[in-house]
Design a protein around this motif. Structure first.
Motif, PDB file in Angstrom:
ATOM      1  N   LEU A 200     -23.166 -22.289  -6.824  1.00 15.77           N
ATOM      2  CA  LEU A 200     -22.729 -21.280  -5.854  1.00 15.77           C
ATOM      3  C   LEU A 200     -22.557 -21.975  -4.506  1.00 15.77           C
ATOM      4  CD1 LEU A 200     -25.222 -18.403  -6.832  1.00 15.77           C
ATOM      5  CD2 LEU A 200     -22.962 -18.899  -7.799  1.00 15.77           C
ATOM      6  N   MET A 201     -21.322 -22.225  -4.142  1.00 10.65           N
ATOM      7  CA  MET A 201     -21.037 -23.062  -2.992  1.00 10.65           C
ATOM      8  C   MET A 201     -21.254 -22.338  -1.668  1.00 10.65           C
ATOM      9  SD  MET A 201     -20.381 -25.638  -4.783  1.00 10.65           S
ATOM     10  CE  MET A 201     -20.127 -26.736  -3.387  1.00 10.65           C
ATOM     11  N   MET A 202     -21.784 -23.079  -0.688  1.00  8.38           N
ATOM     12  CA  MET A 202     -21.928 -22.558   0.671  1.00  8.38           C
ATOM     13  C   MET A 202     -20.621 -22.732   1.439  1.00  8.38           C
ATOM     14  SD  MET A 202     -25.676 -23.879   1.888  1.00  8.38           S
ATOM     15  CE  MET A 202     -27.144 -23.695   0.864  1.00  8.38           C
ATOM     16  N   GLN A 203     -20.486 -21.965   2.507  1.00  8.29           N
ATOM     17  CA  GLN A 203     -19.257 -21.985   3.275  1.00  8.29           C
ATOM     18  C   GLN A 203     -19.025 -23.310   4.006  1.00  8.29           C
ATOM     19  OE1 GLN A 203     -17.755 -18.704   5.470  1.00  8.29           O
ATOM     20  NE2 GLN A 203     -19.289 -17.297   4.712  1.00  8.29           N
ATOM     21  N   GLN A 254     -14.763 -37.197   0.311  1.00  5.39           N
ATOM     22  CA  GLN A 254     -14.672 -37.636   1.706  1.00  5.39           C
ATOM     23  C   GLN A 254     -16.041 -37.958   2.300  1.00  5.39           C
ATOM     24  OE1 GLN A 254     -12.868 -34.716   0.654  1.00  5.39           O
ATOM     25  NE2 GLN A 254     -11.188 -36.165   0.281  1.00  5.39           N
ATOM     26  N   GLU A 255     -17.040 -37.993   1.432  1.00  2.00           N
ATOM     27  CA  GLU A 255     -18.414 -38.302   1.829  1.00  2.00           C
ATOM     28  C   GLU A 255     -19.044 -37.240   2.723  1.00  2.00           C
ATOM     29  OE1 GLU A 255     -20.660 -40.713   0.830  1.00  2.00           O
ATOM     30  OE2 GLU A 255     -19.115 -40.909  -0.708  1.00  2.00           O
ATOM     31  N   HIS A 256     -18.514 -36.018   2.662  1.00  5.80           N
ATOM     32  CA  HIS A 256     -19.168 -34.908   3.348  1.00  5.80           C
ATOM     33  C   HIS A 256     -20.280 -34.359   2.458  1.00  5.80           C
ATOM     34  CE1 HIS A 256     -16.448 -34.559   6.750  1.00  5.80           C
ATOM     35  NE2 HIS A 256     -15.410 -34.646   5.931  1.00  5.80           N
ATOM     36  N   ALA A 257     -21.346 -33.878   3.092  1.00  2.00           N
ATOM     37  CA  ALA A 257     -22.435 -33.262   2.341  1.00  2.00           C
ATOM     38  C   ALA A 257     -22.040 -31.830   1.976  1.00  2.00           C
ATOM     39  CB  ALA A 257     -23.709 -33.270   3.171  1.00  2.00           C
ATOM     40  N   VAL A 258     -21.922 -31.567   0.692  1.00  5.33           N
ATOM     41  CA  VAL A 258     -21.566 -30.243   0.185  1.00  5.33           C
ATOM     42  C   VAL A 258     -22.836 -29.593  -0.358  1.00  5.33           C
ATOM     43  CG1 VAL A 258     -20.149 -28.967  -1.455  1.00  5.33           C
ATOM     44  CG2 VAL A 258     -19.256 -31.056  -0.407  1.00  5.33           C
ATOM     45  N   TRP A 259     -23.072 -28.331   0.034  1.00  8.16           N
ATOM     46  CA  TRP A 259     -24.300 -27.646  -0.341  1.00  8.16           C
ATOM     47  C   TRP A 259     -24.027 -26.490  -1.287  1.00  8.16           C
ATOM     48  CZ3 TRP A 259     -29.265 -29.013   1.251  1.00  8.16           C
ATOM     49  CH2 TRP A 259     -29.324 -30.025   2.217  1.00  8.16           C
ATOM     50  N   TRP A 289     -28.014 -17.582   9.353  1.00  3.89           N
ATOM     51  CA  TRP A 289     -27.198 -18.793   9.273  1.00  3.89           C
ATOM     52  C   TRP A 289     -25.969 -18.573   8.389  1.00  3.89           C
ATOM     53  CZ3 TRP A 289     -28.559 -22.439  12.620  1.00  3.89           C
ATOM     54  CH2 TRP A 289     -29.900 -22.524  13.038  1.00  3.89           C
ATOM     55  N   PHE A 290     -25.504 -17.335   8.312  1.00  2.16           N
ATOM     56  CA  PHE A 290     -24.469 -17.017   7.342  1.00  2.16           C
ATOM     57  C   PHE A 290     -23.234 -17.908   7.460  1.00  2.16           C
ATOM     58  CE2 PHE A 290     -20.504 -14.931   6.196  1.00  2.16           C
ATOM     59  CZ  PHE A 290     -20.733 -14.741   4.842  1.00  2.16           C
ATOM     60  N   ASN A 291     -22.781 -18.189   8.651  1.00  6.00           N
ATOM     61  CA  ASN A 291     -21.552 -18.989   8.824  1.00  6.00           C
ATOM     62  C   ASN A 291     -21.688 -20.379   8.211  1.00  6.00           C
ATOM     63  OD1 ASN A 291     -20.203 -16.947  10.160  1.00  6.00           O
ATOM     64  ND2 ASN A 291     -20.881 -17.626  12.184  1.00  6.00           N
ATOM     65  N   GLU A 292     -22.910 -20.822   8.029  1.00  4.85           N
ATOM     66  CA  GLU A 292     -23.132 -22.128   7.413  1.00  4.85           C
ATOM     67  C   GLU A 292     -23.534 -22.013   5.940  1.00  4.85           C
ATOM     68  OE1 GLU A 292     -23.425 -22.334  11.706  1.00  4.85           O
ATOM     69  OE2 GLU A 292     -24.659 -21.183  10.295  1.00  4.85           O
ATOM     70  N   VAL A 293     -24.493 -21.126   5.638  1.00  4.64           N
ATOM     71  CA  VAL A 293     -25.084 -21.091   4.285  1.00  4.64           C
ATOM     72  C   VAL A 293     -24.579 -19.928   3.441  1.00  4.64           C
ATOM     73  CG1 VAL A 293     -27.168 -22.179   5.221  1.00  4.64           C
ATOM     74  CG2 VAL A 293     -27.122 -19.686   4.885  1.00  4.64           C
TER      75      VAL A 293
END
Length: 304
Positions: A200-203, A254-259, A289-293
């Motif tokens: 379940l991917m975060m935004q 792209q080596e970004h941290a995906v949560w 923290w909705f805009n992030e998580v």
């Protein structure tokens, strides 16, 4: 002006033909028991203009808007899933039916028109004015509003009904989405399906350490222990009895941290919304923290 009785009778005939076609559609909707049939008839109802009649006019107390017929069609789909009883109630002085689901005796739902040029309707819980889903019959879309649904499961009416009621409601919506998917709908019910509770991917990518640290703190205040994941996983885990909520990080190309969230439940009965209902501190952290998580959903169609 001379009155032409024949011309008048011919216009009445045309008007009667309009109402006959309308009656056929409504009767067909009342008898439909196949998903494709329900969807096809409802689509025809939405585009039908009964006011093409020139002489005869529908009395206002017997005329219902499209939102009413959307509710009737949705109730037909809900009844087909056979999970629990569905009532269609038309309160006095109202023009749109309410849907009452047996599992939530203290809640009522209704469809409203979405303020979008693309069309579509919102299924909303009436007393709290919280959206459940977006249904677009013309463009074949059915999307869960993850933000409002998270708030809905924390309301008093849902809390009183309990976890079992929420479980039934989630199964109901999931079953309806399966029916629509079989009819070539675009479906997005992220986090709702009890058989699909992982990845379940975060935004947002590249979360700050502050965000996860704050969850450690809030969990500890409620005597829950959030621990770092071991082995090959990078992230944290919260254990609630036999259920585990894992918050995992990995790297994209792209080596970004995906949560993402992974909910591990061998009984396949717990979802992230179940946890929101049972763990207020988790829901509060998520909302803060909705805009992030927040879950990655089809936010563009949910206009406030």
């Amino acid at each position: 002006m001379n009155f032409d009785t024949y011309n008048y009778s011919q216009q009445l005939k045309k008007d009667l033909e309009v109402f006959q076609r309308w009656q056929v559609l409504i009767e067909a909707l009342s008898e439909a028991n196949q998903t494709a049939e329900i969807l096809d008839i409802t689509k025809k109802i939405l585009v039908f203009d009964v006011h093409r009649s020139e002489i005869m006019r529908v009395a206002s107390e017997h005329w219902y808007p499209n939102t009413h017929w959307i509710a009737v069609a949705f109730s037909n789909l809900a009844k087909m899933t056979s999970l629990s009883h569905t009532q269609v109630i038309l309160p006095k002085m109202q023009k749109v039916a309410e849907l009452h689901f047996e599992e939530f005796p203290n809640a009522a739902f209704q469809f409203t028109k979405a303020p979008l040029a693309a069309g579509g309707y919102y299924l909303e819980e009436i007393s709290q004015n919280l959206r459940v889903a977006y249904w677009d019959i013309v463009n074949k879309r059915f999307y869960l509003d993850t933000v409002h649904f998270m708030k809905l499961v924390q309301t008093e009416a849902i809390q009183i009904a309990g976890v079992e009621a929420l479980t039934i409601f989630q199964k109901r919506l999931t079953a309806i989405s399966y029916l629509l998917k079989d009819n070539e709908y675009s479906i997005d019910i992220v986090g709702l399906d009890m058989t699909d509770t992982q990845n379940l991917m975060m935004q947002q990518k590249d979360l700050s350490a502050e965000i996860l640290d704050s969850l450690f703190v809030e969990a500890a205040k409620q005597n829950f222990v959030l621990t770092l994941l071991q082995n090959d996983k990078d992230g944290a885990v919260l254990k609630i009895g036999s259920v585990s909520l894992e918050i995992i990080q990995h790297r994209d190309q792209q080596e970004h941290a995906v949560w993402q969230y992974d909910i591990i439940d061998n009984n396949k009965r717990v979802t992230i919304y179940t946890l929101f209902q049972q763990l207020p501190f988790f829901a509060n952290w998520y909302e803060k923290w909705f805009n992030e998580v927040g879950l990655k959903d089809k936010r563009a169609v949910f206009v406030d």
